[in-house]
Scaffold this motif. Structure first.
Motif, PDB file in Angstrom:
ATOM      1  N   ARG A  40       0.908  -1.284   0.111  1.00 10.25           N
ATOM      2  CA  ARG A  40       0.017   0.027   0.105  1.00 10.25           C
ATOM      3  C   ARG A  40       0.957   1.277   0.062  1.00 10.25           C
ATOM      4  O   ARG A  40       0.213   2.289   0.186  1.00 10.25           O
ATOM      5  N   ARG A 100      -3.101   0.871  11.936  1.00  8.76           N
ATOM      6  CA  ARG A 100      -4.435   0.153  11.172  1.00  8.76           C
ATOM      7  C   ARG A 100      -5.020  -0.495  12.168  1.00  8.76           C
ATOM      8  O   ARG A 100      -4.588  -1.399  12.995  1.00  8.76           O
ATOM      9  N   LYS A 102      -9.132  -3.100  12.242  1.00 15.05           N
ATOM     10  CA  LYS A 102     -10.544  -3.357  11.976  1.00 15.05           C
ATOM     11  C   LYS A 102     -11.511  -2.629  12.674  1.00 15.05           C
ATOM     12  O   LYS A 102     -11.736  -2.951  13.944  1.00 15.05           O
ATOM     13  N   ARG A 103     -12.292  -1.812  11.979  1.00 11.15           N
ATOM     14  CA  ARG A 103     -13.312  -1.002  12.818  1.00 11.15           C
ATOM     15  C   ARG A 103     -14.196  -1.863  13.466  1.00 11.15           C
ATOM     16  O   ARG A 103     -14.796  -1.627  14.613  1.00 11.15           O
ATOM     17  N   THR A 137      -9.751   5.155   4.912  1.00  8.75           N
ATOM     18  CA  THR A 137      -9.943   3.763   4.459  1.00  8.75           C
ATOM     19  C   THR A 137      -9.078   3.953   3.141  1.00  8.75           C
ATOM     20  O   THR A 137      -9.305   4.865   2.263  1.00  8.75           O
ATOM     21  N   ASP A 139      -9.506   1.262   1.042  1.00  9.48           N
ATOM     22  CA  ASP A 139     -10.569   0.447   0.332  1.00  9.48           C
ATOM     23  C   ASP A 139     -11.845   0.294   0.843  1.00  9.48           C
ATOM     24  O   ASP A 139     -11.964   0.045   1.834  1.00  9.48           O
ATOM     25  N   ALA A 140     -12.704   0.897  -0.087  1.00 10.42           N
ATOM     26  CA  ALA A 140     -14.002   1.125   0.410  1.00 10.42           C
ATOM     27  C   ALA A 140     -14.888  -0.478   0.675  1.00 10.42           C
ATOM     28  O   ALA A 140     -15.628  -0.434   1.647  1.00 10.42           O
ATOM     29  N   ASP A 142     -12.974  -2.602   2.504  1.00  9.33           N
ATOM     30  CA  ASP A 142     -12.251  -3.200   3.424  1.00  9.33           C
ATOM     31  C   ASP A 142     -12.774  -2.705   4.814  1.00  9.33           C
ATOM     32  O   ASP A 142     -12.957  -1.419   4.686  1.00  9.33           O
ATOM     33  N   ASP A 143     -12.705  -3.343   5.586  1.00  8.54           N
ATOM     34  CA  ASP A 143     -13.026  -2.566   7.194  1.00  8.54           C
ATOM     35  C   ASP A 143     -12.023  -2.033   7.847  1.00  8.54           C
ATOM     36  O   ASP A 143     -12.013  -1.584   8.721  1.00  8.54           O
ATOM     37  N   THR A 144     -10.817  -2.417   7.270  1.00  8.85           N
ATOM     38  CA  THR A 144      -9.425  -1.709   7.706  1.00  8.85           C
ATOM     39  C   THR A 144      -9.528  -0.158   7.709  1.00  8.85           C
ATOM     40  O   THR A 144      -9.818   0.353   6.547  1.00  8.85           O
ATOM     41  N   VAL A 145      -9.172   0.300   8.971  1.00 11.93           N
ATOM     42  CA  VAL A 145      -9.088   1.915   8.723  1.00 11.93           C
ATOM     43  C   VAL A 145      -7.812   2.416   9.345  1.00 11.93           C
ATOM     44  O   VAL A 145      -7.032   1.350   9.943  1.00 11.93           O
ATOM     45  N   ILE A 146      -7.205   3.455   8.848  1.00 12.40           N
ATOM     46  CA  ILE A 146      -5.768   3.987   9.167  1.00 12.40           C
ATOM     47  C   ILE A 146      -5.784   5.213   9.844  1.00 12.40           C
ATOM     48  O   ILE A 146      -6.859   6.446   9.176  1.00 12.40           O
TER      49      ILE A 146
END
Length: 380
Positions: A40, A100, A102-103, A137, A139-140, A142-146
């Protein structure tokens, strides 16, 4: 058996699927945790955050074409934690930290962090929650946020030089937790590894984000001032299991959930819901006990207050308003001589003690001559 939740155990179980693990890869190979960030690199660059050369898709190990060993090379330094990485904000060259998560696993973390970074609270002097610059985020789907934050250091690194420096640290921690509780947020994991400091003034030339005792290019030790010379601000981080309560909920109760400190009395033999604010009081009191009262000489005067904060019955622990009041009384009783005295590690040998005491007295005489306060205060 009680079914107390252990966050560390949960994270360990999720590590393989979420972050990967650091295996026995060669120094010139990225481990699975690092590959996530490497993959990324360009996305983050377009977003305005530049990762270190090691994580560029075009990276070639510098030690292959130099006389330096990989252990001494800047790009030989792996991440300490797969979910956290350092970066440079390209708009102003400011060093930052990217985290990062997972929300779905930590659904309140971003909201609470942004709440205390909002315009209403960001500049409040009693706010000691880590500033959050943005959350996004990549990737829309993906549940991963930064989450983007400043680059910080552990709160007890570098070592404290004087009792006065430590007292200012305690004051800020008590003030910060009082501020959180006033706004109905329980941290629920405010133990020592989640307490940091802003190193901007202490380390004006910065330091390497992984090998923090070294300068940015790992060519030598990172130069720094004492806290008396350049007082830092202290921050609480990691709101992964924090909770915010409506003011109408006057007596919230939560099922025990283990953070990093495994000594919480009310969690030991029960899974009965308990007061998260009282647990916070224990956490911060126990951090001071473990890092100062037990490991440093000269903090005997803190024992009565700390003992009240970590007593087994959470109902008998003082509220943070009481802690702040009692701490102020303790502080008022300390002489300037006591406040300027050196913080002594109980593990020091005779040689270390002589060297540190000598350098301490040189600084102390200079500070007194220049009128530098015994209790340093960070700029507002």
């Amino acid at each position: 058996m009680p079914r107390t939740v252990d966050v560390d155990a949960q994270i360990s179980q999720k590590t393989l699927s979420l972050w990967g693990t650091a295996d026995d890869t060669l120094p010139e190979e990225l481990d699975p945790r690092e590959l996530w960030w490497r993959d990324r690199y360009k996305q983050l660059s377009h977003r305005g955050y530049l990762l270190r050369p090691r994580y560029s898709p075009q990276w070639a190990p510098s030690w292959k074409t130099s006389n330096r060993d990989w252990l001494d090379s800047e790009d030989g330094k792996r991440l300490k934690y797969g979910q956290v990485i350092d970066a440079t904000r390209t708009s102003d060259r400011k060093p930052v930290t990217l985290k990062r998560f997972k929300r779905g696993d930590h659904q309140y973390e971003a909201d609470i962090a942004l709440y205390f970074s909002s315009q209403a609270f960001a500049s409040h002097p009693a706010n000691h929650c880590v500033p959050v610059y943005e959350v996004f985020t990549l990737d829309a789907e993906d549940d991963t946020v930064i989450m983007v934050m400043p680059l910080l250091r552990l709160y007890n690194d570098p070592v404290f030089d004087t009792i006065g420096e430590a007292m200012e640290c305690f004051r800020q921690l008590f003030e910060g937790l009082q501020f959180m509780h006033k706004h109905r947020v329980a941290h629920r994991d405010c133990m020592n590894r989640n307490i940091m400091l802003d190193p901007t003034d202490l380390y004006p030339e910065s330091f390497h984000p992984v090998a923090t005792n070294l300068n940015k290019d790992c060519s030598g030790n990172a130069k720094h001032f004492t806290r008396t010379e350049r007082p830092p601000k202290y921050y609480f981080i990691d709101f992964g299991i924090s909770r915010r309560y409506d003011p109408s909920v006057t007596d919230p109760k939560e099922i025990p959930i283990w953070g990093g400190d495994k000594e919480v009395p009310e969690f030991q033999n029960s899974n009965e819901p308990c007061d998260p604010f009282a647990t916070d009081v224990f956490y911060v009191g126990n951090a001071i006990k473990m890092d100062f009262v037990l490991e440093r000489r000269g903090f005997e005067f803190m024992k009565p207050l700390i003992s009240s904060m970590i007593q087994a019955d959470p109902d008998k622990r003082p509220k943070m308003d009481e802690v702040v009041t009692q701490f102020d009384e303790v502080l008022r009783r300390l002489s300037r001589r006591k406040l300027r005295s050196r913080v002594v590690d109980i593990h020091e040998d005779l040689f270390e003690r002589v060297v540190r005491t000598t350098s301490h007295w040189k600084r102390r005489i200079g500070f007194i001559a220049r009128g530098v306060p015994a209790i340093p205060s960070p700029p507002s």
